[in-house]
Design an enzyme around this catalytic site. Structure first.
Site, mmCIF file in Angstrom:
data_model
loop_
_atom_site.group_PDB
_atom_site.id
_atom_site.type_symbol
_atom_site.label_atom_id
_atom_site.label_comp_id
_atom_site.label_asym_id
_atom_site.label_seq_id
_atom_site.Cartn_x
_atom_site.Cartn_y
_atom_site.Cartn_z
ATOM 1 N N LYS A 48 0.843 -1.203 0.000
ATOM 2 C CA LYS A 48 0.000 0.000 0.000
ATOM 3 C C LYS A 48 0.882 1.258 0.000
ATOM 4 C CE LYS A 48 -3.787 -2.424 2.197
ATOM 5 N NZ LYS A 48 -4.517 -2.795 3.406
ATOM 6 N N GLN A 92 -4.997 -1.836 9.353
ATOM 7 C CA GLN A 92 -4.696 -3.107 8.693
ATOM 8 C C GLN A 92 -5.274 -4.269 9.504
ATOM 9 O OE1 GLN A 92 -3.225 -3.529 5.603
ATOM 10 N NE2 GLN A 92 -3.873 -5.643 5.924
ATOM 11 N N ASP A 115 -11.203 2.416 2.918
ATOM 12 C CA ASP A 115 -11.436 0.982 2.728
ATOM 13 C C ASP A 115 -12.901 0.708 2.350
ATOM 14 O OD1 ASP A 115 -9.236 -0.816 3.065
ATOM 15 O OD2 ASP A 115 -9.069 -0.184 5.153
#
Ligand code: NAP
Length: 287
Positions: A48, A92, A115
């Site tokens: 990422k 995460q 997200d």
């Protein structure tokens, strides 16, 4: 058989984002929260950060020890929500068991939820209202769009009903979206095996997200079907493979995503797209 090349398409998306960011006053910025030590999470976070660097989005990694409490993490998220210099917040997953992951998801401001996991964004996506779409399903639709694949009227079987992949992709493909208008069958662990087999054999599109190697075998696949393999599994010799028996399925289908290089990089590119969207939304709010 043709490959749905997520690596190639994601690079294109990152380049397009970079061209836009060059003309912005400031760079968008994201915070990536990593709790504890987990080899797979380290890799995902690294990827990422590489992608964000490529397209000009600043990323700040915030590491916390396994023992951090839920209240402490909620306080970090609250500070990031209130910090105007951040446009996106990623926590995460997975996180340690003593922290309730839904509480964490709920705490992230829906405006910084790149997200697309927050119930508010999930609800909007379900209703067809503009929102941050969950990154993996969003990536799948972007991939189908890039290759100009018609989904309208197709029968799609989704295997797996997680909140981050199976459920949202089944809703998105069933919605009246540009990539959508499918007739969707959502299957899960309670779906009888013979029913799953019959459904898959009739499917124009199969999206599989279960996390089991060779779950989709060639006898489950109709000639010329489109196969989207979301799964990420490791073989005994350390290779990454998906949920599809790729070698035996590839010659039967019309399109297929490889693992690695299919859905994975598209997920990350769509996180960056959502970050840019967050940056632009903030500009609109400020006007
Ligand atoms: P998950 O939370 O691991 O859940 C798996 C889903 O598969 C559950 O809904 C489960 O059903 C269903 N399932 C398990 N065994 C099954 C069976 N025998 N028959 C039918 N359904 C079955 O799901 P996830 O988080 O979506 O992850 C799935 C896979 O995708 C994992 O390998 C993960 O690493 C990968 N993944 C990849 C990306 C990417 O960017 N490429 C992103 C996210 C996840 P129940 O609900 O009934 O238990």
């Amino acid at each position: 058989m043709k490959i749905l090349d997520g690596k190639l398409v994601s690079e294109k998306i990152l380049n397009d984002i970079k061209s836009e960011i060059i003309n912005l006053e400031a760079s968008p910025k994201i915070a990536i929260i990593l709790i504890g030590e987990n080899k797979a999470s380290e890799t995902y976070v690294k990827n990422k950060m590489i992608a964000s660097n490529k397209c000009g989005i600043k990323s700040v990694l915030m590491r916390f020890s396994e023992s951090i409490s839920e209240i402490e993490i909620l306080s970090v998220i609250n500070n990031l929500n209130n910090d105007d210099s951040y446009h996106g917040i990623i926590v995460q997953m997975p996180i340690p068991k003593h922290i309730n992951s839904q509480n964490i998801i709920n705490a992230i401001s829906p405006n910084k939820d790149i997200d697309g996991f927050h119930p508010s964004n999930f609800g909007k996506m379900s209703m067809g209202i503009d929102s941050f779409r969950p990154a993996t399903p969003y990536g799948i639709t972007k991939l189908l769009q890039h290759y100009d694949i018609e989904t309208k009227g197709k029968h799609c079987v989704v295997i797996g009903r997680s909140n981050i992949v199976g459920k949202p992709i089944s809703i998105m493909l069933g919605n009246d979206f540009a990539i959508g208008n499918c007739t969707v069958t959502l299957t899960h662990i309670e779906t009888p095996k013979d029913l799953l087999m019959k459904q898959c054999q009739m499917a124009d599109i199969i999206v599989v997200a279960v996390g089991i190697k060779k779950f989709i075998t060639s006898d489950m696949v109709k000639e010329d079907a489109i196969i989207i393999d979301v799964g990420i599994n490791r073989t005994d010799d350390g290779r990454l493979v998906g949920d599809v028996d790729f070698e035996n399925v590839k010659d039967k289908c019309s399109w297929i995503t490889p693992v690695p290089g299919g859905v994975g990089p598209m997920t990350i590119a769509c996180l960056m797209l959502n970050t840019l969207k967050s940056y632009k939304l903030k500009l609109v709010v400020h006007i």
